[in-house]
Design a protein around this motif. Structure first.
Motif, PDB file in Angstrom:
ATOM      1  N   PHE A  81      38.120  50.673  35.794  1.00 58.52           N
ATOM      2  CA  PHE A  81      39.318  51.018  36.282  1.00 58.52           C
ATOM      3  C   PHE A  81      40.451  50.836  37.017  1.00 58.52           C
ATOM      4  N   ALA A  82      40.851  49.725  38.398  1.00 52.86           N
ATOM      5  CA  ALA A  82      41.802  49.576  38.421  1.00 52.86           C
ATOM      6  C   ALA A  82      41.692  48.459  38.500  1.00 52.86           C
ATOM      7  N   TYR A  83      40.599  47.512  38.121  1.00 58.91           N
ATOM      8  CA  TYR A  83      40.383  46.053  38.191  1.00 58.91           C
ATOM      9  C   TYR A  83      39.822  44.889  37.326  1.00 58.91           C
ATOM     10  N   THR A  84      39.625  44.660  36.617  1.00 59.13           N
ATOM     11  CA  THR A  84      38.723  43.438  36.243  1.00 59.13           C
ATOM     12  C   THR A  84      39.221  41.719  36.249  1.00 59.13           C
ATOM     13  N   HIS A  85      37.597  41.107  36.835  1.00 55.37           N
ATOM     14  CA  HIS A  85      37.820  39.920  36.670  1.00 55.37           C
ATOM     15  C   HIS A  85      39.124  39.655  35.759  1.00 55.37           C
ATOM     16  N   GLU A  86      39.792  39.482  34.845  1.00 56.40           N
ATOM     17  CA  GLU A  86      40.545  39.130  33.855  1.00 56.40           C
ATOM     18  C   GLU A  86      42.281  39.963  34.142  1.00 56.40           C
ATOM     19  N   LYS A  87      41.908  41.101  35.033  1.00 56.73           N
ATOM     20  CA  LYS A  87      42.736  41.866  34.694  1.00 56.73           C
ATOM     21  C   LYS A  87      42.722  42.423  36.172  1.00 56.73           C
ATOM     22  N   ARG A  88      43.992  41.543  37.236  1.00 60.71           N
ATOM     23  CA  ARG A  88      43.755  41.094  38.039  1.00 60.71           C
ATOM     24  C   ARG A  88      45.364  40.655  38.965  1.00 60.71           C
ATOM     25  N   TYR A  89      45.873  41.740  39.878  1.00 65.79           N
ATOM     26  CA  TYR A  89      47.313  40.177  40.751  1.00 65.79           C
ATOM     27  C   TYR A  89      48.243  41.180  39.905  1.00 65.79           C
ATOM     28  N   SER A  90      49.241  40.111  39.156  1.00 59.18           N
ATOM     29  CA  SER A  90      50.385  40.033  37.978  1.00 59.18           C
ATOM     30  C   SER A  90      49.657  40.445  36.899  1.00 59.18           C
ATOM     31  N   GLN A  91      48.815  40.590  36.085  1.00 63.94           N
ATOM     32  CA  GLN A  91      48.053  41.204  35.271  1.00 63.94           C
ATOM     33  C   GLN A  91      47.186  41.431  35.189  1.00 63.94           C
ATOM     34  N   GLY A  92      47.028  42.568  36.767  1.00 70.47           N
ATOM     35  CA  GLY A  92      47.127  44.117  36.967  1.00 70.47           C
ATOM     36  C   GLY A  92      46.632  45.108  35.811  1.00 70.47           C
ATOM     37  N   ILE A  93      45.983  45.906  36.135  1.00 66.47           N
ATOM     38  CA  ILE A  93      45.678  47.157  34.710  1.00 66.47           C
ATOM     39  C   ILE A  93      47.380  47.613  35.378  1.00 66.47           C
ATOM     40  N   TRP A 126      49.493  41.646  54.576  1.00 68.96           N
ATOM     41  CA  TRP A 126      49.242  41.041  53.221  1.00 68.96           C
ATOM     42  C   TRP A 126      47.987  42.158  52.889  1.00 68.96           C
ATOM     43  N   PRO A 127      46.755  41.774  53.286  1.00 70.86           N
ATOM     44  CA  PRO A 127      45.687  42.792  53.073  1.00 70.86           C
ATOM     45  C   PRO A 127      45.343  43.222  52.555  1.00 70.86           C
ATOM     46  N   LEU A 128      46.781  44.288  52.664  1.00 68.81           N
ATOM     47  CA  LEU A 128      46.797  45.835  51.854  1.00 68.81           C
ATOM     48  C   LEU A 128      47.990  46.382  51.147  1.00 68.81           C
ATOM     49  N   GLN A 129      48.446  44.953  51.033  1.00 69.54           N
ATOM     50  CA  GLN A 129      49.431  45.104  50.128  1.00 69.54           C
ATOM     51  C   GLN A 129      49.046  44.066  49.143  1.00 69.54           C
ATOM     52  N   ASN A 130      48.338  42.680  49.100  1.00 69.35           N
ATOM     53  CA  ASN A 130      48.535  41.700  48.612  1.00 69.35           C
ATOM     54  C   ASN A 130      46.936  42.540  47.620  1.00 69.35           C
ATOM     55  N   GLY A 131      46.131  42.723  48.905  1.00 64.61           N
ATOM     56  CA  GLY A 131      45.238  42.634  48.512  1.00 64.61           C
ATOM     57  C   GLY A 131      44.088  43.680  48.176  1.00 64.61           C
ATOM     58  N   ILE A 132      44.932  44.917  48.224  1.00 63.42           N
ATOM     59  CA  ILE A 132      44.412  45.855  46.870  1.00 63.42           C
ATOM     60  C   ILE A 132      46.106  46.396  46.611  1.00 63.42           C
ATOM     61  N   LEU A 133      46.395  46.338  46.471  1.00 61.00           N
ATOM     62  CA  LEU A 133      47.793  47.493  46.252  1.00 61.00           C
ATOM     63  C   LEU A 133      48.301  46.124  44.515  1.00 61.00           C
ATOM     64  N   HIS A 134      48.583  45.077  45.169  1.00 60.76           N
ATOM     65  CA  HIS A 134      48.754  44.266  44.354  1.00 60.76           C
ATOM     66  C   HIS A 134      47.665  43.515  43.520  1.00 60.76           C
ATOM     67  N   TYR A 135      46.296  43.161  43.992  1.00 56.55           N
ATOM     68  CA  TYR A 135      45.701  42.790  43.496  1.00 56.55           C
ATOM     69  C   TYR A 135      45.065  43.994  42.181  1.00 56.55           C
ATOM     70  N   CYS A 136      45.350  45.169  42.335  1.00 61.26           N
ATOM     71  CA  CYS A 136      45.096  46.516  41.370  1.00 61.26           C
ATOM     72  C   CYS A 136      45.855  46.454  40.335  1.00 61.26           C
ATOM     73  N   GLY A 137      47.482  45.042  40.355  1.00 62.61           N
ATOM     74  CA  GLY A 137      48.160  45.198  39.650  1.00 62.61           C
ATOM     75  C   GLY A 137      49.326  45.647  39.770  1.00 62.61           C
ATOM     76  N   PHE A 138      49.771  46.957  40.643  1.00 63.91           N
ATOM     77  CA  PHE A 138      51.097  47.810  41.480  1.00 63.91           C
ATOM     78  C   PHE A 138      51.856  46.741  41.163  1.00 63.91           C
ATOM     79  N   GLN A 139      53.544  47.202  41.549  1.00 65.17           N
ATOM     80  CA  GLN A 139      54.465  46.336  41.427  1.00 65.17           C
ATOM     81  C   GLN A 139      54.056  47.575  42.724  1.00 65.17           C
ATOM     82  N   VAL A 140      54.304  46.473  44.159  1.00 61.14           N
ATOM     83  CA  VAL A 140      54.497  46.502  45.141  1.00 61.14           C
ATOM     84  C   VAL A 140      55.975  47.118  45.918  1.00 61.14           C
TER      85      VAL A 140
END
Length: 228
Positions: A81-93, A126-140
């Motif tokens: 739903f929120a992420y996959t191995h292929e769809k994460r960070y800048s290419q996230g869902i 960093w772990p909150l904004q990069n490791g959770i939000l940005h990891y799921c692709g959000f523009q933070v």
């Protein structure tokens, strides 16, 4: 809302794929695909799908999220739903959605500085904004931080709220924080930064981001102000 904070097998309705060797991420991915996640999770995922901007409002507890909010992220941001191995960070869902943290602290801003007793707030974020939000692709978007409201006069708190009201009016047009794009990393070599990008940044004074600092000084306000 009395949201359950713990991620357990009860989050899946019906039979588990492998009850003896329960793996939460894999089981919830399958349950999401089959529409068998618990009703509270499905309701929150529906809200996420409908939203253009998500604001997480909370008091900072022990340098991080309160348990109920961390549990919300554990249970709602499921694999598939929120992420996959292929769809994460800048290419996230959720790359077409924006998200931000808005929170109160118990300590003054000076205590969260680079030479303050609590340490640099950019590192805390960093772990909150990069490791959770940005990891799921959000523009933070840059966080809205209400520094130590319990320790300041009422007038100062009113000023904080007024600044927040004004910011809310143009929030959707704000420029997001900067993160290193996924394609800067070599997936075949342990997702290390590609040599060409390392070399390109070699002469720069600061690292790329708080987490990807390349052994250089951290870029000031990287997790607190856009364009840095």
């Amino acid at each position: 809302m009395k949201f359950k904070a713990t991620a357990t097998a009860e989050d899946i309705t019906g039979e588990l794929k492998n009850a003896e060797n329960f793996r939460y991420a894999e089981e919830t991915k399958l349950a999401w695909q089959e529409g068998k996640l618990s009703a509270d999770i499905m309701e929150e995922q529906h809200k996420l799908n409908e939203a253009d901007l998500i604001i997480f409002q909370f008091p900072m507890y022990w340098f991080t999220l309160p348990a109920i909010l961390k549990g919300w992220m554990d249970r709602v941001l499921t694999l598939g739903f929120a992420y996959t191995h292929e769809k994460r960070y800048s290419q996230g869902i959720f790359k077409d959605k924006k998200a931000m943290l808005s929170f109160t602290t118990g300590s003054h801003e000076s205590m969260f500085s680079s030479n303050g007793i609590n340490g640099d707030m950019n590192v805390t974020l960093w772990p909150l904004q990069n490791g959770i939000l940005h990891y799921c692709g959000f523009q933070v978007l840059a966080p809205q931080i209400f520094w130590a409201p319990v320790h300041i006069p009422a007038e100062a708190r009113s000023t904080m709220l007024e600044a927040w009201r004004k910011r809310l009016q143009g929030l959707l047009e704000e420029t997001p924080l900067c993160f290193t794009p996924l394609d800067y990393f070599d997936g075949e070599k342990g997702f290390q930064l590609k040599p060409e990008f390392h070399e390109k940044h070699a002469s720069q004074q600061f690292g790329l981001t708080v987490g990807i600092h390349l052994g250089k000084p951290l870029p000031p306000f990287n997790q607190m102000k856009a364009g840095i």
